[in-house]
Design a protein around this motif. Sequence first.
Motif, PDB file in Angstrom:
ATOM      1  N   GLY A 351       0.796  -1.222   0.000  1.00 26.30           N
ATOM      2  CA  GLY A 351       0.000   0.000   0.000  1.00 26.30           C
ATOM      3  C   GLY A 351       0.824   1.265   0.000  1.00 26.30           C
ATOM      4  N   LYS A 352       2.076   1.165  -0.450  1.00 28.68           N
ATOM      5  CA  LYS A 352       2.957   2.333  -0.500  1.00 28.68           C
ATOM      6  C   LYS A 352       2.915   2.989  -1.879  1.00 28.68           C
ATOM      7  CE  LYS A 352       6.392   0.561   2.807  1.00 28.68           C
ATOM      8  NZ  LYS A 352       7.832   0.200   2.967  1.00 28.68           N
ATOM      9  N   GLN A 353       3.043   4.279  -1.911  1.00 28.08           N
ATOM     10  CA  GLN A 353       3.080   5.019  -3.168  1.00 28.08           C
ATOM     11  C   GLN A 353       4.486   4.928  -3.760  1.00 28.08           C
ATOM     12  OE1 GLN A 353       0.461   6.515  -4.653  1.00 28.08           O
ATOM     13  NE2 GLN A 353       1.692   7.113  -6.423  1.00 28.08           N
ATOM     14  N   ASN A 354       4.600   4.541  -5.013  1.00 23.75           N
ATOM     15  CA  ASN A 354       5.887   4.525  -5.703  1.00 23.75           C
ATOM     16  C   ASN A 354       5.811   5.534  -6.836  1.00 23.75           C
ATOM     17  OD1 ASN A 354       7.996   3.734  -7.688  1.00 23.75           O
ATOM     18  ND2 ASN A 354       8.404   2.106  -6.203  1.00 23.75           N
ATOM     19  N   ASP A 355       6.631   6.560  -6.754  1.00 28.14           N
ATOM     20  CA  ASP A 355       6.515   7.676  -7.694  1.00 28.14           C
ATOM     21  C   ASP A 355       7.075   7.375  -9.081  1.00 28.14           C
ATOM     22  OD1 ASP A 355       9.168   7.602  -6.961  1.00 28.14           O
ATOM     23  OD2 ASP A 355       9.303   9.715  -6.374  1.00 28.14           O
ATOM     24  N   CYS A 356       7.580   6.153  -9.293  1.00 29.16           N
ATOM     25  CA  CYS A 356       8.109   5.788 -10.607  1.00 29.16           C
ATOM     26  C   CYS A 356       7.259   4.744 -11.317  1.00 29.16           C
ATOM     27  CB  CYS A 356       9.538   5.249 -10.462  1.00 29.16           C
ATOM     28  SG  CYS A 356      10.716   6.468  -9.873  1.00 29.16           S
ATOM     29  N   ALA A 357       6.154   4.338 -10.702  1.00 31.07           N
ATOM     30  CA  ALA A 357       5.396   3.200 -11.228  1.00 31.07           C
ATOM     31  C   ALA A 357       4.682   3.500 -12.545  1.00 31.07           C
ATOM     32  CB  ALA A 357       4.383   2.738 -10.179  1.00 31.07           C
TER      33      ALA A 357
END
Length: 432
Positions: A351-357
């Motif tokens: 549930g973590k945001q990954n800014d490169c996805a």
Amino acid sequence: MKSIWQDTVQLLHFPQLKKDIHTDVLIIGGGIAGILSAYFLHQAGVKYVLVEKNTICSGTTQNTTAKITYQHGLIYHQILKSYGTHAAQQYLTANKRAFEKYAALCRTIDCDYEIKDNYVYSVTDRRKLIDEMNALQKIGYAAKFCERLNIPMQTAGAVKFPNQAQFHPLKFIAPIADGLNIYEHTFVREMIGNLAITDQGTINANHVIVTTHFPFINTHGSYFLKLYQHRSYVIALDNAQDVEGMYVDECRTGLSFRNHGDLLLLGGGGHRTGHKGGNWNELREFAQKVYPHSAEQYHWAAQDCMSLDDIPYIGQYSKRTHHLYVASGFNKWGMTGAMAAAMILTDKILGKQNDCADVFDPSRNILKPQVLVNGFEATKNLLTISKKRCPHLGCALKWNSAERSWDCPCHGSRFDKHGKVLDNPANGDLPS
């Protein structure tokens, strides 16, 4: 035909699944992408299971040339042109993070990790190199242009990324896999929702990650149109040359160079799976010409999944599959691609945001010229009359005389001379 990596490391073995189980996360595929995903979930305390149809790293991972770099051909100009500055920066950032994660892990693992400069060269097209340099400058990365290279051929120059790395992939995997919850010889024959059906047990999971090289579930994602497979070949030579770096031609049918100890690993001879190509003969002819006193110690082949736009597919398997994820289409850059995928997918599970996805989104636009080529190849081979047909989607198989295998020109499944499946997406052997 063993790679140097296979011949110098004995990996741990794991049991076969022989019961019905439930888990939070099921990972299907025991190559480096799957194992790293399991490793990160294990560290996070998430309940998971990894299943592998054969033994871990028995596919593409054991046949890599094992370069750890965020220079993936001339990719940045291509992404900048197709998707813009932000996407190119996302791609760079994701792969730099992957590189840095390897560096951190390899500090405590004896895996022949070495810092090396990486070069992407062109034999004839200097303009392509200049375009890539301009793209890199625009996204804030200071690459270097090199006129002369330490390889035995004339080139138009190269784009250099300093301080990249190379390693022994199986020496790296051995301690990473130790203690993970893995089942080998556990072939997922069918998925019914989030229920995996294997030969001797079922696995019910809340989330499923598919890292099977080529995605095997045909009902979602249209990967049979979005991917094709490419064979490439390697010979390991002693008494050749220390090239003092890692080199690859920007052309997929060109040559690559790197050293491992006293050996030179010469790669090339590539072709689309199911088609004819140079294979080891091309490499041996080149070696005889430029390294006449060298001797071949190993030879092996690899198979890479090629995406429509040279960017991997990492994320939701399709827009409709909210708990089913995929990592595929690493092209020829599976080391950093696998690490980037494991980091992005475990972030999604946690549930973590990954800014490169976003740049890797598998549901991005597929209106690319390659999709027409893939579609034409499939149609042509579906209409070809042949007794040997691929059980994946019915394409006519072609005999590969160099490797003595039946290969599918459509999607890259391969079978040995007896019909035993070697490479997916086929989910079973040829009928006897």
